[in-house]
Design an enzyme around this catalytic site. Structure first.
Site, PDB file in Angstrom:
ATOM      1  N   ASP A  17       0.847  -1.192   0.000  1.00  0.00           N
ATOM      2  CA  ASP A  17       0.000   0.000   0.000  1.00  0.00           C
ATOM      3  C   ASP A  17       0.884   1.244   0.000  1.00  0.00           C
ATOM      4  O   ASP A  17       1.640   1.473   0.944  1.00  0.00           O
ATOM      5  CB  ASP A  17      -0.910  -0.032   1.233  1.00  0.00           C
ATOM      6  CG  ASP A  17      -1.718   1.238   1.420  1.00  0.00           C
ATOM      7  OD1 ASP A  17      -1.902   1.981   0.427  1.00  0.00           O
ATOM      8  OD2 ASP A  17      -2.176   1.486   2.551  1.00  0.00           O
ATOM      9  N   ASP A  37      -4.468 -10.144 -15.830  1.00  0.00           N
ATOM     10  CA  ASP A  37      -5.527 -11.106 -15.505  1.00  0.00           C
ATOM     11  C   ASP A  37      -6.819 -10.571 -16.124  1.00  0.00           C
ATOM     12  O   ASP A  37      -7.289  -9.495 -15.753  1.00  0.00           O
ATOM     13  CB  ASP A  37      -5.670 -11.208 -13.988  1.00  0.00           C
ATOM     14  CG  ASP A  37      -6.320 -12.500 -13.536  1.00  0.00           C
ATOM     15  OD1 ASP A  37      -7.139 -13.038 -14.297  1.00  0.00           O
ATOM     16  OD2 ASP A  37      -6.015 -12.958 -12.425  1.00  0.00           O
ATOM     17  N   GLU A  40      -7.021 -20.373 -17.299  1.00  0.00           N
ATOM     18  CA  GLU A  40      -7.488 -21.059 -16.090  1.00  0.00           C
ATOM     19  C   GLU A  40      -8.698 -21.894 -16.475  1.00  0.00           C
ATOM     20  O   GLU A  40      -9.672 -21.372 -17.020  1.00  0.00           O
ATOM     21  CB  GLU A  40      -7.868 -20.054 -15.005  1.00  0.00           C
ATOM     22  CG  GLU A  40      -8.268 -20.743 -13.708  1.00  0.00           C
ATOM     23  CD  GLU A  40      -9.076 -19.862 -12.772  1.00  0.00           C
ATOM     24  OE1 GLU A  40      -8.968 -20.049 -11.553  1.00  0.00           O
ATOM     25  OE2 GLU A  40      -9.829 -18.997 -13.260  1.00  0.00           O
ATOM     26  N   ASP A  82      -6.733 -18.127  -5.083  1.00  0.00           N
ATOM     27  CA  ASP A  82      -7.911 -18.956  -4.828  1.00  0.00           C
ATOM     28  C   ASP A  82      -7.626 -20.145  -3.927  1.00  0.00           C
ATOM     29  O   ASP A  82      -8.535 -20.918  -3.621  1.00  0.00           O
ATOM     30  CB  ASP A  82      -8.483 -19.491  -6.151  1.00  0.00           C
ATOM     31  CG  ASP A  82      -9.231 -18.437  -6.949  1.00  0.00           C
ATOM     32  OD1 ASP A  82      -9.737 -17.472  -6.331  1.00  0.00           O
ATOM     33  OD2 ASP A  82      -9.308 -18.569  -8.183  1.00  0.00           O
TER      34      ASP A  82
END
Length: 601
Positions: A43, A120, A287, A360
């Site tokens: 961050d 992505d 994927e 995931d």
């Protein structure tokens, strides 16, 4: 503009012209990919959420590790219902993460460091706040109505009533895969969250819009794409009912949307429309949940021009029963059978993606290793076994530090929509008690991978100067990047050695593969061979000593030890591996008598 990066650094001793050509046309075979989940990486503006500026400031970490490719999880404008995998604009940057100018700065910075960047991309579905869906929802006769899957209720059923959904499909995120729209009296399909309506790829206008978006990113300088759940884009247009799930109100419809009837047509069309006439060499990763070895051979066959490699899920579902929340533990023999089948199946055509972890999956050292007394040893061993398979390794942020699952105590500590929906549905249907449900989520929740990156032992692990969006794992005082870089025997430096080995030893990239000891319950062993070079890879998946029961074990014990965890094995018992120990031996010359076959498949 196209990519300006050079091919990965030259590898020593490539044995054939064809292999040298691989390093140019298929440069990703010798590469290592590092995945960044932006909201949890670093961050830079003290709002508690990671951003593009934080990534740019931390790129030297990737350089020190030695990776070749940065995979950037979604940073597009999004309501963040699924933390960025619900997109409202595929050609913008969410202010939460920065701006297009900051993305361009990141691109320049990674290219200057000799690293490539892949985006992505999510094109199975969009956010329900995407302008395409807003227009589709606004009128049953509008030009974009059939950009998504709209259907009336079942014949004779009251619209919106239980059981009136067009099919009985379950959403992957719990509940029905259909959401009723009061304004139009119809349902729309969402295989994931109700906030993620599925695009109708049967409509050629949808496909052309997606291809145009991808070309726009290539023109901006990205080096390829990781395509989210890309094998779900083709549905059986008749949308038949699925098979009922035990103890569940909805059914499994996956046979009608996993690798559907036009999936190969769509991917070939995509490859041609997006990459044709470009001289740069890009990476296209698909994927593909539920994909089989035989299907993967088709998807990754270079002659077919679909994708370069697939992410398959078989090996990360072996410790699950009826669902991902039903944890049954891992049988190492099953893992060897699964990964061995994929190695053999793609040996002569196609290519494997190698991964333990991503955004995931729970943390691998907590899942397949021992994250307590043997955390460092098991993290190193798991990395050794994975990286020495044939394929392209993927590292998820923090994996190179040996980061562990988080000690979630209450449901309100979770942030992931899948976990929160599962908790609600499980309690509502009485499938488990709150305590049982929380215990399962502590093991398997995606939030385990999404706690902030540990940079140092300072407040909030050096991730931010403000409280982060999800709790920091309290073990950051011990497990962090600053400590890892300072310790030459750390998990980080072990990963660095594995990456260097891939970059310098051709057998790691091009060698054949042969699984050994398939029925051993503790020892993972395999052979890699290229010309007259052989590598023996060993991993003890247990907290006890394990004997390597090979016919030529004594001869191997005298071979060159390339990688060891720890670096010096016990000389009194040369092929007895200590708990969670991993090794890589190298030898040259003719195969010794009594040895294992050297022509892997």
């Amino acid at each position: 503009m196209g990519s300006t990066t050079s091919t990965p650094r030259a590898r020593a001793g490539a044995s054939t012209a064809a292999q040298n050509q691989d390093l140019t046309d298929q440069w990703w075979k010798s590469a290592v990919v590092y995945q960044i989940y932006p909201r949890s990486f670093a961050d830079s503006n003290s709002d508690g959420v990671g951003d593009l500026g934080g990534i740019t400031a931390r790129l030297d970490h990737l350089v020190a590790l030695g990776v070749d490719v940065l995979w950037l999880s979604p940073v597009y404008p999004s309501p963040q219902a699924d933390h960025g995998y619900d997109i409202t604009d595929h050609q913008g940057i969410d202010p939460l993460f920065g701006s297009l100018e900051e993305l361009d700065r990141l691109l320049r910075s990674v290219h200057e460091r000799g690293i490539r960047l892949i985006m992505d991309v999510v094109v199975n579905h969009t956010s329900d706040e995407h302008p395409w869906f807003v227009e589709s929802r606004s009128s049953t006769t509008g030009p974009r109505r059939d950009w998504y899957w709209w259907r009336p209720p079942r014949y004779g059923m009251e619209p919106g009533a239980p059981g009136a959904e067009p099919t009985n499909w379950a959403s992957i995120f719990s509940g029905s895969a259909w959401e009723f729209d009061d304004a139009s009296n119809e349902y729309y399909l969402h295989l994931f969250s109700r906030k993620q309506p599925d695009l109708n790829w049967e409509n050629p206008d949808v496909r052309q819009a997606v291809y145009a978006m991808m070309r726009w990113w290539l023109d901006r300088g990205v080096d390829g794409f990781r395509m989210d759940v890309i094998n779900l884009i083709s549905k059986d247009p008749s949308l038949p009912d699925g098979h009922h799930l035990p103890h569940q109100p909805y059914a499994d419809g996956s046979e009608h949307y996993v690798c559907g009837p036009h999936i190969h047509d769509f991917l070939r069309e995509m490859r041609s429309a997006v990459f044709a006439d470009r001289t740069e060499k890009y990476l296209m990763v698909g994927e593909m949940p539920g994909v089989t070895v035989d299907e993967a051979r088709l998807f990754t066959d270079p002659v077919r021009a679909e994708v370069d490699m697939v992410f398959q899920f078989e090996h990360v579902q072996l410790d699950q029963g009826e669902s991902k929340w039903d944890y049954i533990g891992l049988d190492l023999r099953d893992l060897k059978a699964s990964l061995g089948r994929w190695q053999a199946g793609l040996a002569d055509v196609g290519w494997n993606s190698l991964y333990w972890s991503n955004h995931d999956q729970p943390r691998v050292v907590s899942r397949y290793g021992n994250d307590r007394e043997y955390r460092v040893a098991s993290a190193k061993m798991l990395a050794t076994v994975l990286h020495l398979h044939r394929g392209t390794p993927y590292i998820f942020q923090g994996e190179e530090l040996g980061m562990t699952n988080a000690p979630f105590e209450e449901v309100d500590e979770f942030r992931d929509v899948e976990s929160l929906n599962h908790y609600t549905a499980t309690i509502e249907y009485g499938a488990a008690t709150p305590a049982e449900t929380l215990a399962a989520q502590r093991l398997m929740s995606r939030d385990n991978a999404r706690t902030p990156m540990h940079w140092d032992a300072g407040p909030w692990a050096g991730f931010s100067t403000s409280p982060p969006w999800i709790q920091v794992n309290p073990n950051y005082m011990e497990i962090n990047a600053a400590a890892a870089l300072a310790d030459p025997d750390s998990v980080f430096h072990h990963y660095r050695k594995l990456i260097e080995l891939r970059h310098t030893e051709p057998v790691v990239v091009h060698g054949s593969f042969h699984m050994l000891l398939p029925q051993d319950e503790r020892m993972y062993a395999f052979l890699r061979r290229l010309d007259d070079v052989e590598l023996l890879v060993l991993g003890n998946f247990s907290s006890a000593d394990a004997v390597v029961d090979l016919p030529d074990a004594v001869e191997w014990a005298g071979a060159e030890l390339l990688i060891g965890t720890p670096p010096k094995p016990d000389s009194s018992a040369p092929l007895v591996l200590r708990p969670w120990e991993g090794r890589v031996y190298r030898r040259t010359g003719q195969r010794r008598s009594g040895g294992v076959p050297s022509d892997a498949g």
